[in-house]
Design a protein around this motif. Structure first.
Motif, mmCIF file in Angstrom:
data_model
loop_
_atom_site.group_PDB
_atom_site.id
_atom_site.type_symbol
_atom_site.label_atom_id
_atom_site.label_comp_id
_atom_site.label_asym_id
_atom_site.label_seq_id
_atom_site.Cartn_x
_atom_site.Cartn_y
_atom_site.Cartn_z
ATOM 1 N N GLY A 47 0.829 -1.190 0.000
ATOM 2 C CA GLY A 47 0.000 0.000 0.000
ATOM 3 C C GLY A 47 0.864 1.240 0.000
ATOM 4 N N ARG A 52 0.767 -2.572 4.258
ATOM 5 C CA ARG A 52 0.833 -3.817 3.506
ATOM 6 C C ARG A 52 -0.155 -4.786 4.135
ATOM 7 N NH1 ARG A 52 3.626 -7.856 6.136
ATOM 8 N NH2 ARG A 52 4.847 -7.255 7.956
ATOM 9 N N THR A 151 -4.111 -3.677 5.990
ATOM 10 C CA THR A 151 -3.234 -2.496 5.994
ATOM 11 C C THR A 151 -2.032 -2.584 6.920
ATOM 12 O OG1 THR A 151 -4.429 -1.394 7.796
ATOM 13 C CG2 THR A 151 -5.275 -1.080 5.547
ATOM 14 N N ARG A 169 -8.836 2.628 1.957
ATOM 15 C CA ARG A 169 -8.251 2.946 0.654
ATOM 16 C C ARG A 169 -7.210 4.060 0.716
ATOM 17 N NH1 ARG A 169 -10.670 1.893 -4.176
ATOM 18 N NH2 ARG A 169 -10.767 4.100 -4.732
ATOM 19 N N ARG A 172 -4.545 1.401 1.302
ATOM 20 C CA ARG A 172 -4.537 0.355 0.279
ATOM 21 C C ARG A 172 -5.467 0.767 -0.862
ATOM 22 N NH1 ARG A 172 -3.821 -5.129 1.481
ATOM 23 N NH2 ARG A 172 -4.725 -5.457 -0.587
ATOM 24 N N ASP A 174 -5.785 -0.205 -3.741
ATOM 25 C CA ASP A 174 -6.252 -1.289 -4.604
ATOM 26 C C ASP A 174 -7.526 -1.934 -4.087
ATOM 27 O OD1 ASP A 174 -4.236 -2.342 -2.537
ATOM 28 O OD2 ASP A 174 -5.209 -4.198 -3.190
ATOM 29 N N PRO A 215 -3.598 -6.456 -7.328
ATOM 30 C CA PRO A 215 -2.854 -5.669 -6.343
ATOM 31 C C PRO A 215 -1.357 -5.744 -6.568
ATOM 32 C CG PRO A 215 -3.573 -7.739 -5.371
ATOM 33 C CD PRO A 215 -4.189 -7.670 -6.745
ATOM 34 N N VAL A 238 3.299 2.295 -7.011
ATOM 35 C CA VAL A 238 2.882 2.557 -5.642
ATOM 36 C C VAL A 238 3.680 3.648 -4.972
ATOM 37 C CG1 VAL A 238 2.648 1.508 -3.383
ATOM 38 C CG2 VAL A 238 2.010 0.220 -5.412
ATOM 39 N N ASN A 312 -6.831 7.865 -7.160
ATOM 40 C CA ASN A 312 -6.132 6.950 -6.253
ATOM 41 C C ASN A 312 -4.627 7.178 -6.303
ATOM 42 O OD1 ASN A 312 -8.432 5.710 -5.297
ATOM 43 N ND2 ASN A 312 -8.417 4.109 -6.847
ATOM 44 N N GLN A 316 -2.162 8.224 -3.297
ATOM 45 C CA GLN A 316 -0.941 7.499 -2.959
ATOM 46 C C GLN A 316 0.206 8.473 -2.692
ATOM 47 O OE1 GLN A 316 -0.447 4.973 -6.368
ATOM 48 N NE2 GLN A 316 -1.561 3.259 -5.467
ATOM 49 N N SER A 319 -1.929 11.452 0.758
ATOM 50 C CA SER A 319 -3.193 10.947 1.309
ATOM 51 C C SER A 319 -3.934 11.977 2.144
ATOM 52 C CB SER A 319 -2.922 9.703 2.167
ATOM 53 O OG SER A 319 -2.076 10.036 3.270
#
Length: 471
Positions: A47, A52, A151, A169, A172, A174, A215, A238, A312, A316, A319
């Motif tokens: 993430g 993760r 997460t 989200r 993460r 995805d 993912p 990512v 998104n 990333q 945030s």
């Protein structure tokens, strides 16, 4: 209690005995690993900000199984509350079947009776902290468990309180919006805002749309190794290999400003050309990706998936951008017509910028559209507080307060509308009916008589008011 339980997700208790003053249970042996162990060893879906976890598919499967066993426990007479659901108390077999272990603090539910406060901080909801657990306390713990395995987020870092979990989200991207909504509803601090029961949450998981995103797993890719000079869509990597920006002061700034100007005048393709130039210069600027999202969202017809991909990516990189969260909400509310899915995005936007009138108003609309009238009223009141000169906001406050029989609030709201716009005959007519419900019949007659020439339906109301006055 344990001897009578029979569910595939509960190890059977075969016997019990006392020896040397100690109590022992004879249970089925479960060969497997806890969710905590799996997260540490196999949680390799990457993430942002160090997040993760496991794949959404596995989390859905486990969540559905846990809902099933919680539903079984809660349907017992009286209901059995597990009280300590967390990754270390859930085992998974080689066939990915879930088994609940450690029923040490499970107890039957007795309404209105306080129990001993036994729990794990970060997985226990507010009511359990006060010694008043109930079946939906387990639903909160399941939400916290799913959040953790997706997460790796530690609830100790929640702000402003231990119960304020970040949106899944944001860590993460995805994860599907629909699954995030299921989890965040389970994590609502207020009992009444959670799923009604575990069965309803299980149905929601079963009815989730198919997973469409592959993912990112394993090592984080280096963005500099593959960069498009003239991208059709923003990069989906990512983590950037060079520092990200969130401003218009860099080399691509003038193109970002130009693109936003084109968007404001509805010159969408010119905006697209400009933001492509900005991307070439600053591929890691979150504003670039946010602007890509606005372009895709405003095309005719809207390119919803590409807009969400861009938003998104922007999140990333940054945030904590309230505006991007709001734009995500706008996609759900206005383009997908799914107000329930828009609620988490607007809520997160307001956490980051509590004074945003538009976010309060749109969140209120989402609550109203999903028949959650009390939170809708609260959000309209907040919007009206920050924009006191907008009569439509006060009008919405008045209408919702009236529907909720909160007549003093409705009265103040409609009076404010008429102060701002004395010619608003509909607000005056509604005010007359509020006065009637409050027993202020002389005031009701005065306001209603004023609007009869403009609103024919007011005649019947006026006759009723005068009848009550004995006239």
């Amino acid at each position: 209690m344990l001897l009578d339980l029979n569910h595939p997700c509960i190890p059977r208790v075969r016997d019990f005995f006392v020896e040397g003053g100690k109590h022992y249970l004879v249970m089925d042996f479960i060969e497997g690993r806890t969710l905590g162990d799996i997260l540490e060893k196999e949680g390799n879906v990457l993430g942002v900000n160090g997040a993760r976890g496991v794949t959404e598919a596995r989390a859905r499967s486990w969540g559905q199984q846990i809902c099933s066993v919680l539903g079984y426990l809660h349907r017992q007479a009286p209901p059995i509350i597990f009280r300590d659901l967390k990754p270390s108390n859930i085992m998974v077999t080689e066939r990915d079947e879930v088994k609940l272990i450690d029923f040490g603090i499970a107890r039957t539910f007795q309404a209105q009776r306080q129990s001993t406060i036994i729990m794990t901080i970060g997985y226990a909801p507010p009511e359990q902290l006060h010694g008043m657990p109930e079946p939906r306390s387990d639903i909160y713990a399941l939400g916290a468990t799913l959040h953790r395995i997706l997460t790796h987020h530690d609830a100790a870092n929640n702000k402003p309180s231990i119960f304020a979990f970040p949106l899944v989200r944001t860590l993460r991207p995805d994860i599907s919006m629909a699954f995030e909504q299921v989890i965040m509803k389970a994590l609502a601090p207020g009992v009444e805002q959670r799923w009604i029961n575990a069965g309803e949450m299980e149905k929601a998981i079963i009815n989730l749309p198919p997973i469409s995103v592959v993912p990112p797993t394993g090592a984080i890719p280096q963005l500099g190794q593959a960069r498009l000079a003239n991208p059709q869509t923003p990069s989906n990597s990512v983590t950037p290999s060079n520092p990200s920006r969130h401003s218009t002061t860099g080399p691509g700034g003038r193109y970002i400003i130009s693109a936003l100007g084109f968007i404001n005048t509805n010159r969408i393709e010119e905006a697209y050309a400009a933001i492509q130039q900005a991307y070439v210069l600053e591929p890691n600027n979150s504003l670039v990706h946010r602007t890509f999202g606005q372009v895709f969202a405003r095309r005719k017809p809207p390119e919803i998936e590409r807009a969400m991909q861009a938003y998104n990516r922007s999140l990333q990189l940054n945030s904590n951008d309230a505006e991007t969260h709001k734009l995500v909400g706008d996609v759900a509310l206005f383009l997908r017509r799914l107000p329930l899915q828009a609620i988490p995005a607007y809520t997160q936007s307001l956490r980051l910028n509590p004074n945003d009138v538009d976010s309060h108003q749109r969140l209120a609309q989402c609550y109203e559209d999903t028949n959650q009238l009390e939170p809708a009223l609260r959000e309209y009141q907040e919007a009206a507080r920050f924009a006191p000169k907008q009569p439509l906001l006060h009008q919405k406050v008045g209408q919702l307060a009236w529907r909720l029989n909160q007549f003093p609030i409705a009265e103040r709201a409609f009076v404010t509308v008429l102060t701002l716009n004395p010619a608003d005959h509909q607000a005056r007519f509604l005010l007359s009916q509020v006065y009637e419900n409050e027993g202020k019949l002389i005031d009701a007659e005065r306001e209603c008589a004023y609007v009869v020439p403009m609103i024919p339906a007011a005649q019947q109301v006026l006759l009723r008011i005068r009848s009550r006055l004995g006239r």
